[in-house]
Design a protein around this motif. Structure first.
Motif, PDB file in Angstrom:
ATOM      1  N   HIS A  77       0.824  -1.201   0.000  1.00 16.17           N
ATOM      2  CA  HIS A  77       0.000   0.000   0.000  1.00 16.17           C
ATOM      3  C   HIS A  77       0.863   1.258   0.000  1.00 16.17           C
ATOM      4  CE1 HIS A  77       0.769  -0.518   4.347  1.00 16.17           C
ATOM      5  NE2 HIS A  77       0.723   0.801   4.386  1.00 16.17           N
ATOM      6  N   ILE A  78       0.222   2.375  -0.344  1.00 17.71           N
ATOM      7  CA  ILE A  78       0.835   3.700  -0.243  1.00 17.71           C
ATOM      8  C   ILE A  78      -0.064   4.530   0.649  1.00 17.71           C
ATOM      9  CG2 ILE A  78       1.540   5.804  -1.459  1.00 17.71           C
ATOM     10  CD1 ILE A  78       1.984   4.102  -3.946  1.00 17.71           C
ATOM     11  N   SER A  79       0.529   5.200   1.627  1.00 21.52           N
ATOM     12  CA  SER A  79      -0.211   6.051   2.549  1.00 21.52           C
ATOM     13  C   SER A  79       0.150   7.508   2.262  1.00 21.52           C
ATOM     14  CB  SER A  79       0.151   5.693   3.989  1.00 21.52           C
ATOM     15  OG  SER A  79      -0.479   6.571   4.881  1.00 21.52           O
ATOM     16  N   PHE A  80      -0.882   8.352   2.082  1.00 19.82           N
ATOM     17  CA  PHE A  80      -0.671   9.754   1.789  1.00 19.82           C
ATOM     18  C   PHE A  80      -0.933  10.616   3.008  1.00 19.82           C
ATOM     19  CE2 PHE A  80      -1.957   7.800  -2.242  1.00 19.82           C
ATOM     20  CZ  PHE A  80      -0.916   8.188  -3.048  1.00 19.82           C
ATOM     21  N   ASP A  81      -0.161  11.668   3.186  1.00 19.23           N
ATOM     22  CA  ASP A  81      -0.381  12.687   4.208  1.00 19.23           C
ATOM     23  C   ASP A  81      -1.258  13.751   3.551  1.00 19.23           C
ATOM     24  OD1 ASP A  81      -0.285  14.402   6.363  1.00 19.23           O
ATOM     25  OD2 ASP A  81       1.835  14.900   6.126  1.00 19.23           O
ATOM     26  N   VAL A  82      -2.452  13.966   4.102  1.00 20.58           N
ATOM     27  CA  VAL A  82      -3.403  14.918   3.513  1.00 20.58           C
ATOM     28  C   VAL A  82      -3.791  15.991   4.535  1.00 20.58           C
ATOM     29  CG1 VAL A  82      -4.318  13.211   1.890  1.00 20.58           C
ATOM     30  CG2 VAL A  82      -5.381  13.461   4.125  1.00 20.58           C
ATOM     31  N   ASN A  83      -4.406  17.055   4.034  1.00 15.76           N
ATOM     32  CA  ASN A  83      -4.795  18.175   4.900  1.00 15.76           C
ATOM     33  C   ASN A  83      -5.908  17.796   5.873  1.00 15.76           C
ATOM     34  OD1 ASN A  83      -2.947  20.008   3.838  1.00 15.76           O
ATOM     35  ND2 ASN A  83      -4.332  20.579   2.169  1.00 15.76           N
ATOM     36  N   ASN A  84      -6.883  16.999   5.426  1.00 16.21           N
ATOM     37  CA  ASN A  84      -7.993  16.627   6.320  1.00 16.21           C
ATOM     38  C   ASN A  84      -8.530  15.268   5.961  1.00 16.21           C
ATOM     39  OD1 ASN A  84      -9.379  17.116   3.957  1.00 16.21           O
ATOM     40  ND2 ASN A  84     -10.401  18.948   4.696  1.00 16.21           N
TER      41      ASN A  84
END
Length: 84
Positions: A77-84
């Protein structure tokens, strides 16, 4: 999206994989933990602003063990850092 937080890699043997990735990256993992609820052991390597997460099963009935039986070792998997 801010950045890629981490890339998860399913592995058969956490110790052998830690040794291999330490050799590739030229540094040891910075964090390792057993996640009882997921029946896995994880190991993290910091690479710039992102991380590589190695994931291995703690028993043959875990979801990662079943994933590995079907798909073999590799990116999970790939995990993204997002604003909300």
């Amino acid at each position: 999206m801010q950045k890629i937080e981490h890339i998860g890699i399913a592995v058969d043997d956490i110790d052998k994989s830690n040794a291999l990735f330490a050799k590739i990256f030229g540094k040891q993992n910075f964090k390792s933990e057993v996640v009882e609820s997921e029946e896995v052991i994880t190991s993290f390597f910091k690479i710039g602003d992102s991380k590589i997460e190695l994931i291995a099963a703690t028993n043959s009935e875990s979801l990662i063990a079943k994933y590995l039986a079907k798909n073999k070792a590799g990116m999970h998997h790939i995990s993204f850092d997002v604003n909300n």
